[in-house]
Write a protein that holds these residues in place. Structure first.
Motif, PDB file in Angstrom:
ATOM      1  N   UNK A 146       0.612  -1.004  -0.136  1.00 49.55           N
ATOM      2  CA  UNK A 146       0.109   0.510  -0.143  1.00 49.55           C
ATOM      3  C   UNK A 146       1.307   1.441  -0.230  1.00 49.55           C
ATOM      4  N   UNK A 147      -0.149   1.979   0.615  1.00 49.22           N
ATOM      5  CA  UNK A 147       0.785   3.752   0.508  1.00 49.22           C
ATOM      6  C   UNK A 147       1.941   4.172   2.204  1.00 49.22           C
ATOM      7  N   UNK A 148       2.887   3.098   1.617  1.00 50.71           N
ATOM      8  CA  UNK A 148       3.930   2.898   3.099  1.00 50.71           C
ATOM      9  C   UNK A 148       4.758   3.886   3.292  1.00 50.71           C
ATOM     10  N   UNK A 159       3.271  28.897  -4.275  1.00 49.29           N
ATOM     11  CA  UNK A 159       3.972  28.382  -3.584  1.00 49.29           C
ATOM     12  C   UNK A 159       3.422  27.209  -3.674  1.00 49.29           C
ATOM     13  N   UNK A 160       4.021  26.061  -4.194  1.00 54.38           N
ATOM     14  CA  UNK A 160       3.641  24.689  -3.326  1.00 54.38           C
ATOM     15  C   UNK A 160       4.657  23.529  -2.676  1.00 54.38           C
ATOM     16  N   UNK A 161       3.916  23.603  -1.480  1.00 54.04           N
ATOM     17  CA  UNK A 161       5.185  22.669  -0.246  1.00 54.04           C
ATOM     18  C   UNK A 161       4.347  21.411   0.125  1.00 54.04           C
ATOM     19  N   UNK A 162       5.759  20.385  -0.753  1.00 54.10           N
ATOM     20  CA  UNK A 162       4.956  19.142  -0.692  1.00 54.10           C
ATOM     21  C   UNK A 162       6.369  18.314   0.450  1.00 54.10           C
ATOM     22  N   UNK A 163       6.111  17.556   1.677  1.00 50.50           N
ATOM     23  CA  UNK A 163       6.879  16.743   2.098  1.00 50.50           C
ATOM     24  C   UNK A 163       6.644  15.147   2.382  1.00 50.50           C
ATOM     25  N   UNK A 164       7.898  14.757   2.493  1.00 50.88           N
ATOM     26  CA  UNK A 164       7.343  13.332   1.895  1.00 50.88           C
ATOM     27  C   UNK A 164       8.199  12.608   3.819  1.00 50.88           C
ATOM     28  N   UNK A 165       8.198  11.569   3.865  1.00 46.70           N
ATOM     29  CA  UNK A 165       8.667  11.107   5.109  1.00 46.70           C
ATOM     30  C   UNK A 165       9.706  10.036   5.011  1.00 46.70           C
ATOM     31  N   UNK A 166      10.025   9.576   5.986  1.00 42.08           N
ATOM     32  CA  UNK A 166      11.485   8.258   5.647  1.00 42.08           C
ATOM     33  C   UNK A 166      11.065   7.051   4.607  1.00 42.08           C
ATOM     34  N   UNK A 167      11.546   5.940   4.025  1.00 44.28           N
ATOM     35  CA  UNK A 167      11.248   4.579   3.865  1.00 44.28           C
ATOM     36  C   UNK A 167      12.186   4.089   3.100  1.00 44.28           C
ATOM     37  N   UNK A 168      11.930   3.176   2.600  1.00 46.12           N
ATOM     38  CA  UNK A 168      12.658   2.597   1.449  1.00 46.12           C
ATOM     39  C   UNK A 168      12.594   2.753   0.363  1.00 46.12           C
ATOM     40  N   UNK A 169      14.194   2.644  -0.612  1.00 50.41           N
ATOM     41  CA  UNK A 169      14.203   2.605  -2.201  1.00 50.41           C
ATOM     42  C   UNK A 169      14.708   4.052  -2.357  1.00 50.41           C
ATOM     43  N   UNK A 213      14.809   7.976  -0.057  1.00 52.87           N
ATOM     44  CA  UNK A 213      14.245   7.388   1.133  1.00 52.87           C
ATOM     45  C   UNK A 213      14.796   7.950   2.624  1.00 52.87           C
ATOM     46  N   UNK A 214      15.008   9.022   2.563  1.00 57.48           N
ATOM     47  CA  UNK A 214      14.905  10.256   3.265  1.00 57.48           C
ATOM     48  C   UNK A 214      13.693  11.170   2.974  1.00 57.48           C
ATOM     49  N   UNK A 215      13.980  11.898   4.276  1.00 52.69           N
ATOM     50  CA  UNK A 215      12.714  12.510   4.713  1.00 52.69           C
ATOM     51  C   UNK A 215      13.042  13.668   3.564  1.00 52.69           C
ATOM     52  N   UNK A 216      12.248  14.354   2.693  1.00 52.49           N
ATOM     53  CA  UNK A 216      11.968  15.265   1.991  1.00 52.49           C
ATOM     54  C   UNK A 216      11.243  16.637   1.918  1.00 52.49           C
TER      55      UNK A 216
END
Length: 262
Positions: A146-148, A159-169, A213-216
Motif C-alpha cells: 500500500x501507501x507506506x 508556492x506548492x510545499x510537499x513533504x515526504x517521510x522516510x522509507x525504503x528505496x 528514502x530520506x525525509x524530503x
C-alpha cells in the motif's frame, strides 16, 4: 472490454513523466488548496477511459463512486486512440495515452485497453467494479504493497510545499493536475447522444523531484489552479522500472481548491 490495436500505441512514454524537471509557473491568487480529510489514502486508482468507448461509462460511474467515498487518490486519464471511431475525446491527451502504454510495458503487456484501472501502479483490472477495486487495495495494504510512505502537501499563494517521510528505496515525486468534475455531451461515435459526467480528469503530469528514502521537503512554484483546466492536485511518490516506466506508488496525497458537494 475493448482491446486497442498494438500498432496504435507505438509511442514513446511521456518524457515529462520520466525526466526530472522543475518548471517555472506563473503565480496566482486563487484560494489556498486544502488536503483531503484522510491522512493516509487507501490507495491510488488511475482509470484510463475514453468518451469514444462504449464500455467506459459504467467504469466512469464506478470511478465516481470511489471519488465520492473519498478514501482513495482517484485520477482519470482520457486516452486518444479511440478518436478514430468518430468522436474526438474532449479531455484526451497524447501524454495520457503515453502513460498507459508505459504501464503496459511495466506489466509486460503487448497492448492496452479501456476501461483500465491501475492500482498503486502495481496491478490492473477492468475498471467497472468499485467494490473489487476496494478489495484489491485492501489486500495490497495487508501485504505491505500500500501507501507506506507519508506524503503531505499544501499550497499558499504561488508556492506548492510537499513533504515526504522516510522509507525504503527510491522514487520520483510526481505532480498530477486534474479537473474535479465536468459534463460532456457526446455528439458522435459509440456514445452518441449521451451526457457523461467525468471526475478528476487529468490535465497535466509532471515529475518535479526524486526521493531516496530520506525525509524530503520541496517548495515549488505552483501552477495556477481554479482556472478552466484544473482545480485539483495529486502528489504521487512513484518508482520506475529499469526502463523508466511508471511502477509502484508508495505514497500519495490530493488537494482541491474549493470543496465540492459530492
Amino acid at each position: 472490454m475493448l482491446q486497442a490495436k498494438t500498432r496504435t500505441g507505438r509511442r514513446r512514454a511521456c518524457a515529462r513523466l520520466a525526466a526530472l524537471c522543475l518548471v517555472p509557473f506563473i503565480g496566482f491568487s486563487a484560494p489556498v488548496a486544502k488536503a483531503d480529510d484522510f491522512s493516509t489514502p487507501k490507495g491510488v486508482v488511475e482509470l484510463f477511459t475514453s468518451q469514444g468507448c462504449r464500455s467506459c461509462p459504467p467504469a466512469d460511474r464506478a470511478f465516481e463512486q470511489l471519488v465520492r467515498e473519498g478514501k482513495v487518490v482517484a485520477l482519470s486519464y482520457h486516452v486518444d486512440y479511440w478518436n478514430y471511431l468518430g468522436w474526438a475525446d474532449t479531455l484526451a491527451t497524447k501524454e495520457n495515452t503515453a502513460r498507459q502504454y508505459a504501464y503496459a510495458k511495466t506489466f509486460g503487456r503487448n497492448g492496452v485497453y479501456t476501461p483500465q484501472a491501475v492500482l498503486n501502479g502495481r496491478d490492473h483490472l477492468k475498471g467497472t467494479d468499485a467494490a473489487e477495486v476496494n478489495r484489491r487495495l485492501e489486500r495490497m495494504n495487508s501485504s505491505g504493497k500500500g501507501l507506506v510512505v507519508p506524503v503531505t502537501a499544501s499550497r499558499h499563494d504561488d508556492q506548492l510545499a510537499i513533504s515526504i517521510g522516510q522509507g525504503a528505496g527510491k522514487a520520483n515525486v510526481v505532480v498530477v493536475y486534474f479537473r474535479q468534475n465536468q459534463t460532456v455531451e457526446v455528439l458522435k461515435g459509440e456514445n452518441l447522444g449521451q451526457s457523461l459526467s467525468y471526475w478528476h480528469s487529468v490535465t497535466d503530469v509532471q515529475t518535479v523531484g526524486m526521493w531516496d528514502g530520506k525525509s524530503l521537503d520541496l517548495t515549488l512554484p505552483a501552477k495556477p489552479m481554479g482556472d478552466d483546466k484544473s482545480d485539483g492536485i495529486a502528489i504521487l511518490l512513484q518508482a520506475a522500472d529499469g526502463a523508466g516506466n511508471p511502477s509502484r506508488i508508495i505514497g500519495a496525497t490530493v488537494m482541491k481548491t474549493t470543496p465540492k458537494t459530492l
